[in-house]
Write a protein that holds these residues in place. Sequence first.
Motif, short mmCIF file in Angstrom:
data_model
loop_
_atom_site.label_atom_id
_atom_site.label_comp_id
_atom_site.label_asym_id
_atom_site.label_seq_id
_atom_site.Cartn_x
_atom_site.Cartn_y
_atom_site.Cartn_z
N LYS A 234 22.55 -18.10 7.79
CA LYS A 234 21.27 -17.83 8.45
C LYS A 234 20.74 -16.01 8.24
CE LYS A 234 21.82 -19.29 12.05
NZ LYS A 234 21.52 -20.38 13.38
N PHE B 73 20.24 -20.08 3.98
CA PHE B 73 19.20 -20.25 4.84
C PHE B 73 18.87 -18.68 5.53
CE2 PHE B 73 22.56 -23.58 6.29
CZ PHE B 73 21.91 -24.66 5.49
N ILE C 108 17.14 -26.96 8.96
CA ILE C 108 18.70 -26.57 7.63
C ILE C 108 20.32 -27.13 8.51
CG2 ILE C 108 18.10 -24.43 7.02
CD1 ILE C 108 18.89 -23.15 9.12
N GLY D 2 18.76 -29.01 3.63
CA GLY D 2 17.49 -28.15 3.54
C GLY D 2 16.35 -29.62 4.40
#
Length: 164
Positions: free
Chosen positions: A48, A53, A67, A93
Amino acid sequence: MKMKIGLLTVCIILVLFGLTFRVKDEKDDLISKIEQKKYGETIFNYMKTETYFNAETLKASPEVKKIKLILAFYGQNIEKDSVTVYLNQTISGLNESGQDVYGSNFPVVYILEKQKDEYNVTHCEEPRDGSFYQEDIKRMFPKKKFDLLKKLEGNKITFEEEVE
């Protein structure tokens, strides 16, 4: 007669010694559900902020609303202050209706450094595309774990998060 007994004793000791190391290696490979969750959360948070992401990637795909990361664990090598984790990861995604907008699926090796009760990703290695793929897999995964890639399908853990 004494020589045969002595030789037999030495053989038994060598076999027991060898089994001790074999059991340790098999123990290293086993990853408990608790460890899988800790490793998975660490990897998901890393992704992330650093990779698939992160905000820039998601900004380039505004249709992504969720996600998803699925990790299939193959094994681990435990060192004093780090753990090498061998796994397969599926990255997705998803749009509002839950359809894949983008995604990938490939084996990967993460090195996690232990700091107190937490882990941090210090290294991540993915195989290169094309003709390098098989060569990279063989190099990244020790023979024992490479054989597991062909056999294992279970041992998966999933992480999902809504995108704001």
